[in-house]
Design an enzyme around this catalytic site. Structure first.
Site, PDB file in Angstrom:
ATOM      1  N   ARG A 123      43.124  50.586  31.098  1.00 42.65           N
ATOM      2  CA  ARG A 123      44.217  50.584  30.127  1.00 42.65           C
ATOM      3  C   ARG A 123      43.751  50.925  28.727  1.00 42.65           C
ATOM      4  NH1 ARG A 123      46.936  45.095  32.586  1.00 42.65           N
ATOM      5  NH2 ARG A 123      45.890  45.605  34.511  1.00 42.65           N
ATOM      6  N   SER A 138      35.899  43.296  32.106  1.00 38.24           N
ATOM      7  CA  SER A 138      35.997  42.110  32.977  1.00 38.24           C
ATOM      8  C   SER A 138      34.911  42.099  34.039  1.00 38.24           C
ATOM      9  CB  SER A 138      37.360  42.050  33.644  1.00 38.24           C
ATOM     10  OG  SER A 138      38.331  42.628  32.853  1.00 38.24           O
ATOM     11  N   ASP A 196      38.154  39.457  30.071  1.00 37.43           N
ATOM     12  CA  ASP A 196      39.629  39.445  30.124  1.00 37.43           C
ATOM     13  C   ASP A 196      40.219  38.048  29.893  1.00 37.43           C
ATOM     14  OD1 ASP A 196      38.610  38.700  32.575  1.00 37.43           O
ATOM     15  OD2 ASP A 196      39.997  39.877  33.785  1.00 37.43           O
TER      16      ASP A 196
HETATM   17  P1  ADP Z   1      43.986  42.583  38.208  1.00 31.71           P
HETATM   18  O1  ADP Z   1      43.675  41.231  38.744  1.00 31.71           O
HETATM   19  O2  ADP Z   1      43.408  43.659  39.044  1.00 31.71           O
HETATM   20  O3  ADP Z   1      43.694  42.724  36.753  1.00 31.71           O
HETATM   21  P2  ADP Z   1      46.739  41.853  38.289  1.00 31.71           P
HETATM   22  O4  ADP Z   1      46.551  40.755  37.354  1.00 31.71           O
HETATM   23  O5  ADP Z   1      47.966  42.695  38.136  1.00 31.71           O
HETATM   24  O6  ADP Z   1      45.544  42.846  38.336  1.00 31.71           O
HETATM   25  O7  ADP Z   1      46.755  41.201  39.738  1.00 31.71           O
HETATM   26  C1  ADP Z   1      46.875  41.996  40.851  1.00 31.71           C
HETATM   27  C2  ADP Z   1      46.697  41.108  42.052  1.00 31.71           C
HETATM   28  O8  ADP Z   1      47.742  40.150  42.112  1.00 31.71           O
HETATM   29  C3  ADP Z   1      46.758  41.874  43.351  1.00 31.71           C
HETATM   30  O9  ADP Z   1      45.468  42.238  43.773  1.00 31.71           O
HETATM   31  C4  ADP Z   1      47.376  40.886  44.306  1.00 31.71           C
HETATM   32  O10 ADP Z   1      46.376  40.149  44.943  1.00 31.71           O
HETATM   33  C5  ADP Z   1      48.166  39.948  43.444  1.00 31.71           C
HETATM   34  N1  ADP Z   1      49.593  40.274  43.519  1.00 31.71           N
HETATM   35  C6  ADP Z   1      50.234  41.301  42.951  1.00 31.71           C
HETATM   36  N2  ADP Z   1      51.550  41.271  43.252  1.00 31.71           N
HETATM   37  C7  ADP Z   1      51.742  40.198  44.025  1.00 31.71           C
HETATM   38  C8  ADP Z   1      52.873  39.615  44.683  1.00 31.71           C
HETATM   39  N3  ADP Z   1      54.091  40.143  44.587  1.00 31.71           N
HETATM   40  N4  ADP Z   1      52.676  38.506  45.391  1.00 31.71           N
HETATM   41  C9  ADP Z   1      51.470  37.952  45.504  1.00 31.71           C
HETATM   42  N5  ADP Z   1      50.362  38.447  44.934  1.00 31.71           N
HETATM   43  C10 ADP Z   1      50.497  39.553  44.205  1.00 31.71           C
HETATM   44 MG    MG Z   2      43.542  41.589  35.119  1.00 27.24          MG
END
Ligand code: ADP
Ligand code: MG
Length: 498
Positions: free
Chosen positions: A108, A176, A229
């Site tokens: 991002r 992160s 993060d």
């Molecule tokens: P990151 O952790 O990669 O920075 P996010 O904070 O957006 O990204 O989290 C993404 C993670 O959240 C996905 O890998 C998944 O495990 C979980 N996730 C995303 N959408 C859902 C959902 N609708 N229900 C349950 N878990 C979800």
């Molecule tokens: Mg994240």
């Protein structure tokens, strides 16, 4: 004639008995197979026990490990990394600041406009893009050139594009991955995670590498802050609400940071000033305690993972793993019985069931659990699962998610206990728990698992209330942030700008 009648009657009787025996036999077999499946569920439930007594043991273990990690380098599985962030944004920041965020699902680039007045709706712009796979495993030069180009394109879109080489811009870099920080704006990469593997980066200063790439691209941008993060999330939480004392990420992975008194960071006494506070990055995904309820599925998942004996807490809690724990339980059931029909080879494929789909099964509200049937068919190629078996799948999702959420809650209370915000101190002269003064305490939370999975969120809150008791728990506020990890880095760039 009489003989014929008798003969027919006997034949009919024998046939009826045979059919009855068959039916009874089938019923017995059927009852046995459901019983075997029920046993698998019961064992799972026992293995995932998170009654409040056990959660309190986890709370205590977390607080103890935090102490140990602060006392000496390598004193605990919790790294308790220093961040050198000793002041958090408070709303008086002013100007335009940038941030880059590497290590989430998408890379991002952000710009934040700060007016000098705290604003509930921070004006900001974000661009997200996936990191090309070849860049994740290439050289540090390729990675940082890619990042610097993205920033250059982003800045070029401001105004008429003639502004690239204007006055110096200040930038926060959210990175992160585990970093040993030397100052707020420098730190050495300890190791890559999440599929990144750029060998020549390990042991090098991440901020310096970025700074060189920015200069190569002719950008007048200064890397003012290098942050994890969780620290970004804490910064944005604190900007909006000064009672924010900790931040948790519950997404693909999980981690936490919090504000600690500097004199409690014993391993660095002499190096640091002895007053004031500093944000500590716990790297809590690696927390471990014998009190954690562990099942054979967890043991297998860990043993088959690329990092066995590592990130034990994360493997029970975060979005990367929950779906795969559920897959393992369903596989075990198909080995024990045929309630899902013949064994589908898809059930043996690691990580084929992603957590968002597992959540969709868990939260299927249709009377015939249509969504559960669809997902079992789409993902595992198991058609026509009977309703009774669908209900069992929902139950499995529930047990796995409930444990995850309740353990995360125990972790949070562990932090509150460490900093004296769990309401257990300060009781004076026989006052009841409900009378004592508990300061308003805010915990910022970010991540898709928490923000998009309602039942996970509800179970976490419920456990927090159970552990602390309603009277204390009502003072603990959990606040979701979005893009906080990136925006927070821009805010910290403002706090630490030259
Ligand atoms: P990151 O952790 O990669 O920075 P996010 O904070 O957006 O990204 O989290 C993404 C993670 O959240 C996905 O890998 C998944 O495990 C979980 N996730 C995303 N959408 C859902 C959902 N609708 N229900 C349950 N878990 C979800
Ligand atoms: Mg994240």
């Amino acid at each position: 004639m009489g003989r014929v009648v008798v003969g027919v009657a006997v034949t009919v009787a024998v046939a009826t008995c045979a059919v009855a025996a068959l039916v009874v036999g089938r019923r017995v077999r059927s009852r046995r197979k459901w019983k075997r499946v029920a046993n698998v569920v019961r064992e799972l439930e026992e293995g995932c026990d998170t009654r409040v007594g056990r959660l309190r043991q986890v709370v205590d273990a977390m607080a103890v490990e935090m102490h140990a990690g602060l006392a000496s380098e390598g004193g605990s599985k919790l790294k308790m990394l220093l961040t050198f962030v000793d002041k958090l944004p408070n709303g008086t920041e002013r100007g335009t600041y940038y941030a880059l965020h590497l290590g989430g699902t998408n890379f991002r680039v952000l710009r934040v406009q700060l007016s000098g007045q705290p604003s509930s709706d921070l004006e900001h712009e974000v661009e997200r893009q996936p990191i090309p796979e070849n860049v994740m495993t290439s050289t540090s030069q390729d990675l940082f050139d890619f990042i610097a180009s993205s920033l250059k394109d982003f800045i070029a879109k401001e105004g008429d594009g003639s502004n690239i080489s204007k006055d110096t811009r200040e930038l926060g870099f959210t990175f992160s991955f585990p970093v040993k920080q030397m100052s707020v704006s420098s730190g050495i990469l300890i190791k890559w995670t999440k599929g990144f593997s750029i060998v020549d980066m390990v042991g090098r200063d991440v901020a310096a590498c970025l700074q060189e790439a920015l200069t190569r691209k002719g950008l007048h941008v200064r890397v003012a802050a290098l942050v994890n993060d969780t620290v970004g999330t804490l910064a944005v939480g604190h900007y909006h609400d000064p009672d924010t004392v900790a931040a948790i990420i519950i997404g693909t992975g999980t981690n936490a940071c919090y504000l600690e008194r500097v004199d409690a960071i014993i391993k660095c006494q002499g190096l640091l000033m002895t007053s004031g506070r500093m944000v500590v990055n716990m790297e809590w995904g690696n927390f471990w305690s014998s009190h954690l309820p562990r099942t054979s599925y967890d043991i297998d998942l860990d043993a088959e993972s690329p990092n066995p004996n590592d990130q034990g807490f994360e493997k029970m809690i975060s979005g990367m793993y929950l779906g795969d724990i559920v897959r393992r339980v369903i596989l075990r059931m198909t080995l024990e019985s045929d309630i899902f029909g013949p064994i589908s080879p898809k059930l043996s494929m690691p990580f084929i069931l992603r957590t968002p789909l597992m959540a969709a099964m868990h939260e299927d509200n249709s009377p015939d659990l249509r969504e559960v049937a669809r997902i079992l068919n789409d993902i595992f190629e198991i058609p026509d699962v009977p309703l009774k078996a669908r209900k069992i799948v929902v139950k499995v999702c529930d047990v796995v998610t409930r444990r995850a959420a309740r353990l995360a809650a125990a972790g949070i209370v562990g932090i509150l206990k460490k900093i004296g915000r769990d309401g257990s101190g300060g009781i004076t002269g026989g006052r009841s728990r409900s009378d004592m003064k508990m300061k308003r305490t805010v915990v910022a939370i970010e991540g898709g698992l928490y923000s998009k999975y309602t039942l996970f969120r509800e179970y976490l809150r419920e456990a927090l209330n159970e552990i602390l008791g309603e009277d204390i728990a009502k003072h603990v506020i959990l606040k979701v942030t979005q893009d906080g990890s990136g925006i927070g880095a821009a805010l910290l760039a403002a706090s630490y700008s030259s």
